[in-house]
Write a protein that holds these residues in place. Structure first.
Motif, short mmCIF file in Angstrom:
data_model
loop_
_atom_site.label_atom_id
_atom_site.label_comp_id
_atom_site.label_asym_id
_atom_site.label_seq_id
_atom_site.Cartn_x
_atom_site.Cartn_y
_atom_site.Cartn_z
N MET A 97 27.99 45.30 36.51
CA MET A 97 29.44 45.33 36.64
C MET A 97 30.08 44.16 35.91
O MET A 97 31.07 44.31 35.18
CB MET A 97 29.81 45.29 38.12
N ILE A 101 32.60 44.43 32.61
CA ILE A 101 33.95 43.87 32.62
C ILE A 101 34.12 42.87 31.49
O ILE A 101 35.13 42.86 30.78
CB ILE A 101 34.26 43.24 33.99
N VAL A 111 42.30 44.73 36.21
CA VAL A 111 41.30 45.73 36.52
C VAL A 111 41.71 46.39 37.83
O VAL A 111 41.85 45.73 38.87
CB VAL A 111 39.89 45.12 36.64
N ILE A 113 41.36 48.75 41.14
CA ILE A 113 40.37 49.23 42.10
C ILE A 113 41.08 49.98 43.22
O ILE A 113 42.28 49.79 43.44
CB ILE A 113 39.53 48.08 42.70
N PHE A 121 33.43 43.59 43.84
CA PHE A 121 34.43 44.03 42.86
C PHE A 121 35.42 42.89 42.60
O PHE A 121 35.76 42.59 41.46
CB PHE A 121 35.19 45.26 43.37
N LEU A 172 37.92 50.37 37.88
CA LEU A 172 36.58 50.23 38.44
C LEU A 172 36.50 51.09 39.71
O LEU A 172 37.09 50.77 40.73
CB LEU A 172 36.30 48.76 38.75
N CYS A 174 34.38 53.19 42.76
CA CYS A 174 33.17 53.17 43.60
C CYS A 174 32.94 54.59 44.11
O CYS A 174 33.76 55.13 44.86
CB CYS A 174 33.36 52.21 44.77
N VAL A 204 35.14 52.83 34.63
CA VAL A 204 33.79 52.34 34.91
C VAL A 204 33.47 52.73 36.35
O VAL A 204 34.20 52.40 37.28
CB VAL A 204 33.70 50.82 34.74
N ASP A 206 30.86 52.75 39.55
CA ASP A 206 29.71 52.21 40.27
C ASP A 206 29.17 53.32 41.17
O ASP A 206 29.81 53.70 42.15
CB ASP A 206 30.15 51.01 41.10
#
Length: 391
Positions: A97, A101, A111, A113, A121, A172, A174, A204, A206
Motif C-alpha cells: 500500500m 501510494i 487520497v 477512503i 490506511f 484506496l 478496502c 487501488v 486492498d
C-alpha cells in the motif's frame, strides 16, 4: 463431514506472538489484532516442514510455479484472468500500500477512503506526504435479528463530491471492508469505478481478506470490473500466514507498474523469505477445502455471537458480517465513550478488543471491533466476560 478441527485450542502465549504476548496479563483473551488462532492448513504445514529440512535459508528467487499458483487460484476461484507480467511481489500488503501510494501520488495530494477504515490506511497516506480524505459510510439499521442489524452503504453524493476535488488523485478501497464487514457487490464496484474514472481518480483496492466471505456472499475482485486499477492481495489473512511475509501487487498498466516496481526497490521491500514463497503455493494449490471449511466455521462463530448478544447484551447492535472475521459492534446505547469501554473491557473483563476510534476518530467513536477467528470455546468465554461486566 468436517475434515479440520477448528475447535482445537492452540496455545500461542509464550511464542513471541503479538496477539497473545503483547499483554503480560495471563488472564487476557485477545480479540483484537487481525490474525487467527487456528492451525494452518495441513498442506502448508507439510510444505514448510519440507523446506526446513533442507537446512539452508539464503536469498531466494521467486519461481514460475509461484506465479502459476496465483494465476490459477484467481482464475478458478474468482474468474479473474491475471497475466504473469502484472504481478509484483513484496513482503506484505501494508508495505504494498505504501509503495503504491508513493508511486502514484505526489505529496500534498488527497487520497480518498471510505471510513471507518483500517488504521494503516491513515498512516500509509500520511507517511507519503498525502492528505487523508474520508467519505463516511452510512449505517443502515435493518432491525433484523439475529444475522443482521446494521448494514453499511456508500454515501454516493459525498463520494462523488470528494472525487471531484481537484486535489483527489487516488481512491484506496478496502474489499472486503475492514472494519465494517462489507463485501462490495459488482454494481457498487462498478459505480465506484465510473465515478473515479469520470474525475481522473486512480483506484487501488486492498483485497487482503478476499477469501474470508460468508456463505451467502460473493467476493468480486476489482480487477474483474476493469484492468484500469491496482489490486493488492496476499494469502496471509485467509490462510493465517501473516508472519511469513508475502504479498502481491496486481497492476496491468505498464506505466504504473514501472513506477510501483521502482518504489518497491527504492523502499527495499523487494526481497521475500523462502517460507512465504512455499506457503503461498501450498495454500493456493492444495488448501482450498480447508479455506471453505474455515469460512463455514467463522459463519458459525458469527451466528453464536449474534445469538449471545441478542440474549445477553441486547443494548449492543451488531453489524451484518459479509466478509472478514472482524465484527463491528455499536455500543452507543451504553452511554460511555469507546475509550472508556475499551479500558473497562481490558482491565476488568480481561478481554482485549479494538476500539473503533483506531479506524477513524469520528466515524469509529461508538464502536468496537471483535476478532472472532478463534475456537468457539474462546469466543464464548470472552463474550461471557463482557456480559458479566456490562449487564
Amino acid at each position: 463431514m468436517n475434515r479440520y478441527n477448528f475447535d482445537e485450542v492452540v496455545v500461542r502465549r509464550g511464542t513471541n506472538c503479538v496477539k497473545w504476548d503483547e499483554s503480560a496479563d495471563p488472564e487476557m483473551i485477545p480479540m483484537w489484532v487481525a490474525d487467527m488462532d487456528f492451525r494452518v492448513a495441513p498442506a502448508i504445514e507439510k510444505a514448510l516442514q519440507q523446506r526446513v529440512v533442507h537446512g539452508v535459508f539464503g536469498y531466494n528467487i521467486v519461481p514460475e510455479s509461484y506465479y502459476e499458483a496465483v494465476i490459477s487460484w484467481f482464475r478458478r476461484r474468482h474468474q479473474w484472468e491475471i497475466q504473469r507480467q502484472w504481478i509484483l511481489y513484496t513482503t506484505a500488503v501494508v508495505p504494498a500500500m505504501s509503495v503504491v501510494i508513493k508511486a502514484l501520488t505526489m505529496p500534498g495530494e488527497k487520497v480518498l477512503i471510505l471510513s471507518p477504515a483500517y488504521n494503516c490506511f491513515f498512516s500509509s497516506i500520511k507517511n507519503n506526504g498525502c492528505e487523508v480524505l474520508e467519505s463516511p459510510l452510512l449505517p443502515v439499521d435493518s432491525g433484523q435479528y439475529p444475522l443482521s442489524t446494521i448494514h453499511w452503504e456508500v454515501d454516493w453524493q459525498d463520494f462523488e463530491a470528494k472525487c471531484a476535488d481537484e486535489k483527489t488523485t487516488l481512491f484506496l478501497l478496502c474489499n472486503p471492508h475492514n472494519p465494517c464487514g462489507r463485501v462490495w457487490n459488482r454494481e457498487e464496484l462498478q459505480k465506484m469505478y465510473d465515478i473515479c474514472k469520470k474525475h481522473g481518480v486512480k483506484v487501488v483496492s486492498d483485497e487482503i481478506h478476499c477469501e474470508l466471505v460468508m456463505p451467502d456472499y460473493k467476493f468480486i475482485p476489482f480487477g474483474t470490473i476493469t484492468d484500469d486499477c491496482v489490486v493488492m492481495n496476499s494469502p496471509s489473512k485467509n490462510f493465517n500466514t501473516a508472519g511469513l511475509q508475502i504479498a502481491n501487487i496486481i497492476v496491468s498498466n505498464p506505466s504504473w507498474r514501472r513506477r510501483i516496481d521502482r518504489a518497491i526497490n527504492i523502499n527495499e521491500v523487494c526481497d521475500v523469505n523462502p517460507f512465504g514463497i512455499v506457503a503461498l503455493q501450498a495454500a493456493y494449490n492444495e488448501s482450498e477445502d480447508w479455506l471453505d471449511e474455515l469460512c463455514q466455521y467463522l459463519q458459525g462463530n458469527y451466528e453464536y455471537l449474534c445469538d449471545f448478544i441478542g440474549k445477553n447484551l441486547p443494548q449492543l447492535k451488531v453489524t451484518r458480517l459479509e466478509g472478514t472475521y472482524l465484527v463491528w459492534v455499536d455500543h452507543t446505547t451504553l452511554g460511555i465513550s469507546t475509550g472508556d469501554l475499551f479500558n473497562r473491557l481490558l482491565n476488568e473483563a480481561h478481554v482485549w478488543v479494538s476500539p473503533g476510534t483506531m479506524y477513524g476518530p469520528q466515524t469509529g467513536e461508538g464502536y468496537i471491533r471483535i476478532n472472532i477467528a478463534c475456537p468457539r470455546s474462546q469466543l464464548a468465554e470472552a463474550l461471557q466476560r463482557m456480559a458479566c461486566l456490562l449487564s
